[in-house]
Design an enzyme around this catalytic site. Structure first.
Site, PDB file in Angstrom:
ATOM      1  N   SER A  69       0.837  -1.209   0.000  1.00 32.35           N
ATOM      2  CA  SER A  69       0.000   0.000   0.000  1.00 32.35           C
ATOM      3  C   SER A  69       0.871   1.258   0.000  1.00 32.35           C
ATOM      4  CB  SER A  69      -0.892   0.029   1.241  1.00 32.35           C
ATOM      5  OG  SER A  69      -1.828  -1.013   1.186  1.00 32.35           O
ATOM      6  N   GLY A 100      -5.735  -3.893  -7.997  1.00 27.92           N
ATOM      7  CA  GLY A 100      -6.893  -3.085  -7.620  1.00 27.92           C
ATOM      8  C   GLY A 100      -6.451  -1.750  -7.043  1.00 27.92           C
ATOM      9  N   ARG A 155     -13.284  -7.184 -11.409  1.00 30.07           N
ATOM     10  CA  ARG A 155     -13.536  -6.558 -10.099  1.00 30.07           C
ATOM     11  C   ARG A 155     -14.347  -5.261 -10.253  1.00 30.07           C
ATOM     12  NH1 ARG A 155      -8.106  -6.644  -6.699  1.00 30.07           N
ATOM     13  NH2 ARG A 155      -9.570  -6.096  -5.046  1.00 30.07           N
ATOM     14  N   SER A 185     -13.683   0.956   2.535  1.00 29.59           N
ATOM     15  CA  SER A 185     -12.613   0.675   1.585  1.00 29.59           C
ATOM     16  C   SER A 185     -11.611   1.817   1.549  1.00 29.59           C
ATOM     17  CB  SER A 185     -13.209   0.463   0.190  1.00 29.59           C
ATOM     18  OG  SER A 185     -12.210   0.605  -0.788  1.00 29.59           O
ATOM     19  N   GLN A 240      -9.327   2.039  -0.575  1.00 28.63           N
ATOM     20  CA  GLN A 240      -9.105   2.408  -1.976  1.00 28.63           C
ATOM     21  C   GLN A 240     -10.114   3.475  -2.392  1.00 28.63           C
ATOM     22  OE1 GLN A 240      -9.152  -1.272  -4.168  1.00 28.63           O
ATOM     23  NE2 GLN A 240      -7.230  -1.966  -3.264  1.00 28.63           N
ATOM     24  N   ASP A 298      -6.742  -8.270   4.253  1.00 26.82           N
ATOM     25  CA  ASP A 298      -5.968  -9.105   3.318  1.00 26.82           C
ATOM     26  C   ASP A 298      -5.439 -10.377   3.975  1.00 26.82           C
ATOM     27  OD1 ASP A 298      -6.389  -7.340   1.246  1.00 26.82           O
ATOM     28  OD2 ASP A 298      -4.594  -6.174   1.692  1.00 26.82           O
ATOM     29  N   LYS A 356     -12.194  -9.486  -3.847  1.00 31.69           N
ATOM     30  CA  LYS A 356     -10.730  -9.267  -3.872  1.00 31.69           C
ATOM     31  C   LYS A 356     -10.167  -9.901  -5.147  1.00 31.69           C
ATOM     32  CE  LYS A 356     -10.411  -6.885  -0.192  1.00 31.69           C
ATOM     33  NZ  LYS A 356     -10.009  -5.484  -0.315  1.00 31.69           N
ATOM     34  N   ARG A 397      -2.473 -14.341  -2.535  1.00 27.69           N
ATOM     35  CA  ARG A 397      -2.584 -14.669  -1.103  1.00 27.69           C
ATOM     36  C   ARG A 397      -3.149 -16.082  -0.878  1.00 27.69           C
ATOM     37  NH1 ARG A 397      -0.703  -9.995   0.943  1.00 27.69           N
ATOM     38  NH2 ARG A 397      -1.459  -8.095  -0.044  1.00 27.69           N
TER      39      ARG A 397
HETATM   40  C1  S3P Z   1      -5.613  -1.399  -0.072  1.00 34.06           C
HETATM   41  C2  S3P Z   1      -6.860  -1.446   0.472  1.00 34.06           C
HETATM   42  C3  S3P Z   1      -7.602  -2.710   0.678  1.00 34.06           C
HETATM   43  C4  S3P Z   1      -6.724  -3.935   0.522  1.00 34.06           C
HETATM   44  C5  S3P Z   1      -5.785  -3.823  -0.648  1.00 34.06           C
HETATM   45  C6  S3P Z   1      -4.890  -2.607  -0.496  1.00 34.06           C
HETATM   46  C7  S3P Z   1      -4.956  -0.081  -0.216  1.00 34.06           C
HETATM   47  O1  S3P Z   1      -8.655  -2.779  -0.269  1.00 34.06           O
HETATM   48  O2  S3P Z   1      -7.501  -5.099   0.390  1.00 34.06           O
HETATM   49  O3  S3P Z   1      -4.961  -4.962  -0.759  1.00 34.06           O
HETATM   50  O4  S3P Z   1      -3.718  -0.037  -0.431  1.00 34.06           O
HETATM   51  O5  S3P Z   1      -5.639   0.937  -0.105  1.00 34.06           O
HETATM   52  P1  S3P Z   1     -10.059  -2.047  -0.003  1.00 34.06           P
HETATM   53  O6  S3P Z   1      -9.763  -0.662   0.342  1.00 34.06           O
HETATM   54  O7  S3P Z   1     -10.811  -2.126  -1.296  1.00 34.06           O
HETATM   55  O8  S3P Z   1     -10.701  -2.838   1.093  1.00 34.06           O
END
Ligand code: S3P
Length: 439
Positions: free
Chosen positions: A22, A92, A120, A167, A169, A319, A346, A394
């Site tokens: 991240s 993602g 996704r 989320s 993200q 995760d 995911k 994973r």
């Molecule tokens: C992440 C947020 C998570 C996580 C992903 C990394 C990020 O997803 O599952 O591996 O770096 O912001 P979500 O925010 O969609 O839950």
């Protein structure tokens, strides 16, 4: 060709996990958005992050590797029109955060990805960005999924947004668009998710405000702020460390130390839950780039006590559920995982994939809409199965870790995706004494 993890007598050693995925995405992205030269060290050089680096190059930044984990990024303070479509591979995080980052510039960008990413949901990010003034053109056959094109605007409007799902993200994409919008953008999170965007944007000179709101929080950012180039050390990845910790926890007579485990409360759900399952030595608390880290040592052959993760900790270990499922299989007693329906979208449907991983290895497990229930085998997991990894790194790593302490070897059908997040996985597992090879 399958890969097989054969049970071993002892797992021991000291490992520094790779850079956090991240933080690595964000370090490159924010440095590319800033004007000037940033120096990043400890970067995770997994495929996902390299794709983000390539995306930033296509948008006009210079992104150069100068050594192992050492990268120099020269940003223009804006993004330029790219010549070609941007391919985000399996990522993602890269694709969703970049949508927000690109939204504030008058460019039209086509985005694509691999089979897993193209299935996704993207509307969770596209909807608020549309509200802010970004346009979306569907290219592929499925609405709200890649491939698609976005057209950004230098006239974005700030919004006050409550995401329907917890989320990081989504929060991050909206805040990054908010950086270039007119007015103050607010994101109200029903539950706190990882806060690397907030911490790191501040490190790159932006001002944000966060305040608790109910069980979640409210984060706001005033538009029109410029990011400042800087230096950034990427702390290590707790999601990768979870595989090493689990290896130590399930293996007889283990002695495993993880150096520099990040304890950011929005990421440490797995560590919190395993504290209740076994004895851990946690020492040497210190700071790396504003993130608290510790060393964690696992010793001896503890019996793992089945423990239900509280639902409020789900975002902080989102995760880690596949590897947590493996721990639950080795524990004594029943483990119930609930409130984790996000796992369905995911890299794979991780509820189904984890349930199948456990079942094919002789573990009794019940699938729920929002989780699963595992009947622990009190250390004696049969193993002997071949796990379908479904383009999910994973799932592959969880199965290979299970093999080190099961009664029989555990095989996986593919290991290629492991390079997206943890390229040194095989090296680190071998250092600990695991026996994983192509068969
Ligand atoms: C992440 C947020 C998570 C996580 C992903 C990394 C990020 O997803 O599952 O591996 O770096 O912001 P979500 O925010 O969609 O839950």
């Amino acid at each position: 060709m399958v890969w097989i993890s054969t049970p071993v007598k002892r797992i021991s050693g000291q490992i520094v996990p790779p850079g956090d995925k991240s933080c690595s995405h964000r370090a490159i992205m924010f440095a590319a958005m800033a004007e000037g030269t940033s120096y990043i060290t400890g970067l995770l050089e997994g495929d996902d992050v390299l794709r983000t680096g390539e995306a930033c190059r296509q948008l006009g930044a210079s992104v150069i590797k100068t050594g192992k984990g050492a990268w120099t990024v020269q940003g223009l303070g804006r993004f330029q029109q790219p010549e070609n479509a941007i391919d985000f591979g399996n990522s993602g995080t890269g694709s969703r955060l970049m949508m927000g980052a690109m939204a504030g510039y008058p460019i039209r960008v086509s985005l694509c990805g691999d089979a897993s990413l193209s299935s996704r949901p993207m509307n969770r990010v596209l909807n608020p960005l549309r509200d802010m003034g970004m346009q979306v053109t569907q290219i592929g056959p499925h609405e709200g999924q890649l491939p698609l094109a976005i057209t950004g605007s230098s006239e974005l409007r700030a919004i006050d947004y409550t995401p329907p799902v917890a989320s990081a993200q989504v929060k991050s994409a909206v805040l990054l668009a908010g950086l270039n919008a007119k007015g103050t953008t607010i994101v109200r999170e029903p539950r706190k998710t990882r806060d690397h965007t907030e911490r790191m944007l501040e490190g790159f000179g932006a001002e944000l405000q966060s305040a608790d709101e109910g069980e979640g929080q409210r984060v706001s950012i005033v538009g029109g702020q410029k990011l400042r180039a800087g230096d950034f050390i990427v702390p290590s990845d707790p999601s990768s460390a979870a595989f090493l910790l689990a290896a130590g926890l399930i293996s007889p007579d283990a002695d495993v130390t993880i150096e520099g485990h990040m304890t950011n409360p929005t990421r440490s759900g797995f560590l919190e839950v395993i504290k209740g399952m076994a004895d851990l030595d946690i020492t040497n608390q210190r700071l790396v780039s504003g993130e608290e880290v510790v060393d964690v040592r696992i010793r001896g052959k503890d019996r793992l006590v089945a423990t239900n993760p509280p639902e409020e900790l789900v975002p902080a270990m989102i995760d880690e559920f596949p590897i947590f499922g493996v721990l639950a299989a080795f524990a004594k007693g029943e483990t119930r995982i609930t409130g984790a329906e996000e796992l369905r979208v995911k890299e794979s449907d991780r509820i189904r994939a984890t349930v199948d991983l456990l079942r094919v290895n002789g573990v009794e497990v019940e699938e729920l809409e929002d989780g699963f229930i595992v009947q622990g085998c009190d250390g004696k997991v049969p193993g002997g199965g071949t796990v379908e990894t479904r383009h999910d790194h994973r799932i592959a790593m969880s199965a290979l870790v299970m093999g080190i302490a099961a009664q029989n070897p555990v095989a996986v059908d593919d290991v290629a995706m492991i390079a997206t997040s943890y390229p040194e996985f095989f090296e680190h597992m071998a250092q600990l004494g695991a026996d994983i090879r192509e068969g």
